[in-house]
Design a protein around this motif. Structure first.
Motif, PDB file in Angstrom:
ATOM      1  N   ALA A  17      -5.661   2.999  70.112  1.00  0.00           N
ATOM      2  CA  ALA A  17      -5.999   3.852  71.246  1.00  0.00           C
ATOM      3  C   ALA A  17      -5.030   5.028  71.348  1.00  0.00           C
ATOM      4  CB  ALA A  17      -5.997   3.051  72.539  1.00  0.00           C
ATOM      5  N   SER A  18      -3.778   4.827  71.046  1.00  0.00           N
ATOM      6  CA  SER A  18      -2.803   5.914  71.155  1.00  0.00           C
ATOM      7  C   SER A  18      -3.075   6.992  70.097  1.00  0.00           C
ATOM      8  CB  SER A  18      -1.379   5.399  71.046  1.00  0.00           C
ATOM      9  OG  SER A  18      -1.185   4.808  69.781  1.00  0.00           O
ATOM     10  N   ASP A  19      -3.549   6.613  68.910  1.00  0.00           N
ATOM     11  CA  ASP A  19      -3.910   7.609  67.884  1.00  0.00           C
ATOM     12  C   ASP A  19      -5.086   8.447  68.358  1.00  0.00           C
ATOM     13  OD1 ASP A  19      -1.947   6.806  66.150  1.00  0.00           O
ATOM     14  OD2 ASP A  19      -3.265   5.509  64.949  1.00  0.00           O
ATOM     15  N   GLU A  20      -6.090   7.824  68.964  1.00  0.00           N
ATOM     16  CA  GLU A  20      -7.254   8.553  69.472  1.00  0.00           C
ATOM     17  C   GLU A  20      -6.858   9.507  70.600  1.00  0.00           C
ATOM     18  OE1 GLU A  20     -10.396   5.885  70.464  1.00  0.00           O
ATOM     19  OE2 GLU A  20     -10.501   5.067  68.440  1.00  0.00           O
ATOM     20  N   GLU A  21      -5.962   9.081  71.460  1.00  0.00           N
ATOM     21  CA  GLU A  21      -5.499   9.944  72.552  1.00  0.00           C
ATOM     22  C   GLU A  21      -4.765  11.166  71.997  1.00  0.00           C
ATOM     23  OE1 GLU A  21      -3.155   7.425  75.036  1.00  0.00           O
ATOM     24  OE2 GLU A  21      -4.917   6.375  75.846  1.00  0.00           O
ATOM     25  N   ARG A  22      -3.941  10.946  70.968  1.00  0.00           N
ATOM     26  CA  ARG A  22      -3.225  12.043  70.350  1.00  0.00           C
ATOM     27  C   ARG A  22      -4.187  13.032  69.697  1.00  0.00           C
ATOM     28  NH1 ARG A  22       0.254   9.326  66.567  1.00  0.00           N
ATOM     29  NH2 ARG A  22       0.493   7.735  68.132  1.00  0.00           N
ATOM     30  N   THR A  23      -5.204  12.526  69.019  1.00  0.00           N
ATOM     31  CA  THR A  23      -6.205  13.388  68.387  1.00  0.00           C
ATOM     32  C   THR A  23      -6.980  14.158  69.441  1.00  0.00           C
ATOM     33  OG1 THR A  23      -6.409  11.838  66.552  1.00  0.00           O
ATOM     34  CG2 THR A  23      -8.198  13.410  66.852  1.00  0.00           C
ATOM     35  N   ASP A  24      -7.377  13.504  70.526  1.00  0.00           N
ATOM     36  CA  ASP A  24      -8.090  14.180  71.614  1.00  0.00           C
ATOM     37  C   ASP A  24      -7.230  15.294  72.209  1.00  0.00           C
ATOM     38  OD1 ASP A  24     -10.286  12.587  71.301  1.00  0.00           O
ATOM     39  OD2 ASP A  24      -9.871  11.287  73.035  1.00  0.00           O
ATOM     40  N   ARG A  25      -5.965  15.028  72.413  1.00  0.00           N
ATOM     41  CA  ARG A  25      -5.061  16.025  72.971  1.00  0.00           C
ATOM     42  C   ARG A  25      -4.945  17.226  72.036  1.00  0.00           C
ATOM     43  NH1 ARG A  25      -0.192  13.464  73.061  1.00  0.00           N
ATOM     44  NH2 ARG A  25      -1.060  12.025  74.581  1.00  0.00           N
ATOM     45  N   ARG A  26      -4.827  16.978  70.736  1.00  0.00           N
ATOM     46  CA  ARG A  26      -4.750  18.075  69.762  1.00  0.00           C
ATOM     47  C   ARG A  26      -6.031  18.909  69.772  1.00  0.00           C
ATOM     48  NH1 ARG A  26      -2.541  14.380  65.077  1.00  0.00           N
ATOM     49  NH2 ARG A  26      -0.347  14.326  65.627  1.00  0.00           N
ATOM     50  N   LEU A  27      -7.178  18.242  69.810  1.00  0.00           N
ATOM     51  CA  LEU A  27      -8.455  18.968  69.839  1.00  0.00           C
ATOM     52  C   LEU A  27      -8.580  19.822  71.096  1.00  0.00           C
ATOM     53  CD1 LEU A  27     -10.966  16.337  68.419  1.00  0.00           C
ATOM     54  CD2 LEU A  27     -10.204  18.454  67.348  1.00  0.00           C
ATOM     55  N   LYS A  28      -8.133  19.288  72.227  1.00  0.00           N
ATOM     56  CA  LYS A  28      -8.183  20.056  73.475  1.00  0.00           C
ATOM     57  C   LYS A  28      -7.283  21.291  73.399  1.00  0.00           C
ATOM     58  CE  LYS A  28      -9.343  16.172  76.465  1.00  0.00           C
ATOM     59  NZ  LYS A  28      -8.856  15.259  77.508  1.00  0.00           N
ATOM     60  N   ILE A  29      -6.105  21.137  72.820  1.00  0.00           N
ATOM     61  CA  ILE A  29      -5.174  22.269  72.696  1.00  0.00           C
ATOM     62  C   ILE A  29      -5.740  23.320  71.750  1.00  0.00           C
ATOM     63  CG2 ILE A  29      -2.911  22.957  71.803  1.00  0.00           C
ATOM     64  CD1 ILE A  29      -1.850  20.251  72.884  1.00  0.00           C
ATOM     65  N   VAL A  30      -6.264  22.884  70.611  1.00  0.00           N
ATOM     66  CA  VAL A  30      -6.847  23.829  69.653  1.00  0.00           C
ATOM     67  C   VAL A  30      -8.048  24.534  70.283  1.00  0.00           C
ATOM     68  CG1 VAL A  30      -8.109  23.976  67.467  1.00  0.00           C
ATOM     69  CG2 VAL A  30      -6.004  22.650  67.595  1.00  0.00           C
ATOM     70  N   GLY A  31      -8.904  23.794  70.974  1.00  0.00           N
ATOM     71  CA  GLY A  31     -10.067  24.390  71.639  1.00  0.00           C
ATOM     72  C   GLY A  31      -9.663  25.408  72.697  1.00  0.00           C
ATOM     73  N   ALA A  32      -8.643  25.073  73.482  1.00  0.00           N
ATOM     74  CA  ALA A  32      -8.178  26.002  74.517  1.00  0.00           C
ATOM     75  C   ALA A  32      -7.612  27.272  73.890  1.00  0.00           C
ATOM     76  CB  ALA A  32      -7.125  25.325  75.394  1.00  0.00           C
ATOM     77  N   CYS A  33      -6.868  27.137  72.799  1.00  0.00           N
ATOM     78  CA  CYS A  33      -6.305  28.322  72.131  1.00  0.00           C
ATOM     79  C   CYS A  33      -7.410  29.189  71.533  1.00  0.00           C
ATOM     80  CB  CYS A  33      -5.330  27.903  71.037  1.00  0.00           C
ATOM     81  SG  CYS A  33      -3.795  27.192  71.676  1.00  0.00           S
ATOM     82  N   LEU A  34      -8.379  28.574  70.883  1.00  0.00           N
ATOM     83  CA  LEU A  34      -9.482  29.341  70.316  1.00  0.00           C
ATOM     84  C   LEU A  34     -10.315  30.011  71.409  1.00  0.00           C
ATOM     85  CD1 LEU A  34     -10.718  27.017  67.428  1.00  0.00           C
ATOM     86  CD2 LEU A  34      -9.475  29.173  67.236  1.00  0.00           C
ATOM     87  N   GLY A  35     -10.536  29.318  72.508  1.00  0.00           N
ATOM     88  CA  GLY A  35     -11.275  29.910  73.637  1.00  0.00           C
ATOM     89  C   GLY A  35     -10.538  31.101  74.230  1.00  0.00           C
ATOM     90  N   ALA A  36      -9.227  30.969  74.399  1.00  0.00           N
ATOM     91  CA  ALA A  36      -8.434  32.081  74.937  1.00  0.00           C
ATOM     92  C   ALA A  36      -8.445  33.268  73.985  1.00  0.00           C
ATOM     93  CB  ALA A  36      -6.999  31.609  75.199  1.00  0.00           C
ATOM     94  N   ALA A  37      -8.359  32.991  72.682  1.00  0.00           N
ATOM     95  CA  ALA A  37      -8.394  34.077  71.699  1.00  0.00           C
ATOM     96  C   ALA A  37      -9.756  34.774  71.719  1.00  0.00           C
ATOM     97  CB  ALA A  37      -8.089  33.536  70.310  1.00  0.00           C
ATOM     98  N   ALA A  38     -10.836  34.005  71.845  1.00  0.00           N
ATOM     99  CA  ALA A  38     -12.175  34.604  71.896  1.00  0.00           C
ATOM    100  C   ALA A  38     -12.334  35.466  73.146  1.00  0.00           C
ATOM    101  CB  ALA A  38     -13.241  33.513  71.856  1.00  0.00           C
ATOM    102  N   LEU A  39     -11.869  34.991  74.281  1.00  0.00           N
ATOM    103  CA  LEU A  39     -11.932  35.786  75.518  1.00  0.00           C
ATOM    104  C   LEU A  39     -11.103  37.055  75.406  1.00  0.00           C
ATOM    105  CD1 LEU A  39     -11.827  33.087  78.336  1.00  0.00           C
ATOM    106  CD2 LEU A  39     -13.722  34.600  77.745  1.00  0.00           C
ATOM    107  N   ALA A  40      -9.933  36.959  74.803  1.00  0.00           N
ATOM    108  CA  ALA A  40      -9.095  38.147  74.638  1.00  0.00           C
ATOM    109  C   ALA A  40      -9.776  39.164  73.730  1.00  0.00           C
ATOM    110  CB  ALA A  40      -7.734  37.746  74.069  1.00  0.00           C
TER     111      ALA A  40
END
Length: 139
Positions: A17-40
């Motif tokens: 479960a801790s590996d899945e949580e870490r992967t989810d957190r990484r995906l959320k961070i990458v998604g947020a960065c890509l979304g911010a870059a697209a908006l910019a």
């Protein structure tokens, strides 16, 4: 009696479960960065499109009704030094009907031109309007 639960050996039956949580957190961070870059990027393109504007801009400073057949308008024109600009002015009657329209060409090699132009009318005008300005068509 209930048997006590023995933890499964680590890594033997898939991810924990801790590996899945870490992967989810990484995906959320990458998604947020890509979304911010697209908006910019969208904002940068939009700002460039809006701020570009026209190469020729003008302002109607004042107008004066000279007679039943003539109106004078003072224009302040801003343009590039090497550009010929064309500005359209119209005269309106009391009932807001158009009684005159003319294109004025500004070929001076200056960036700011302050000029009084004369517009012939078909009837008595009560106001004058600057319709807009544009670069002259090159043939």
């Amino acid at each position: 009696m209930a048997e006590p639960q023995v933890p499964l050996p680590a890594g033997r039956y898939g991810r924990s479960a801790s590996d899945e949580e870490r992967t989810d957190r990484r995906l959320k961070i990458v998604g947020a960065c890509l979304g911010a870059a697209a908006l910019a990027l969208i904002g940068w393109i939009g700002f460039g499109h809006i701020s570009k504007g026209s190469d020729v801009n003008a302002e109607l400073i004042k107008f004066k009704v000279i007679s039943d057949e003539e109106v004078q308008a003072q224009l302040e024109v801003h343009k590039d030094r090497d550009l010929t600009g064309v500005c359209t002015v119209r005269a309106l009657a009391e009932d807001k009907g158009e009684v005159g329209r003319k294109d004025f060409t500004f070929e001076q090699r200056e960036t700011r031109i302050d000029e009084v132009v004369s517009l012939r009318t078909t009837g008595r005008a009560s106001s004058a309007q600057l319709i807009g300005c544009r670069p002259a068509q090159s043939n």
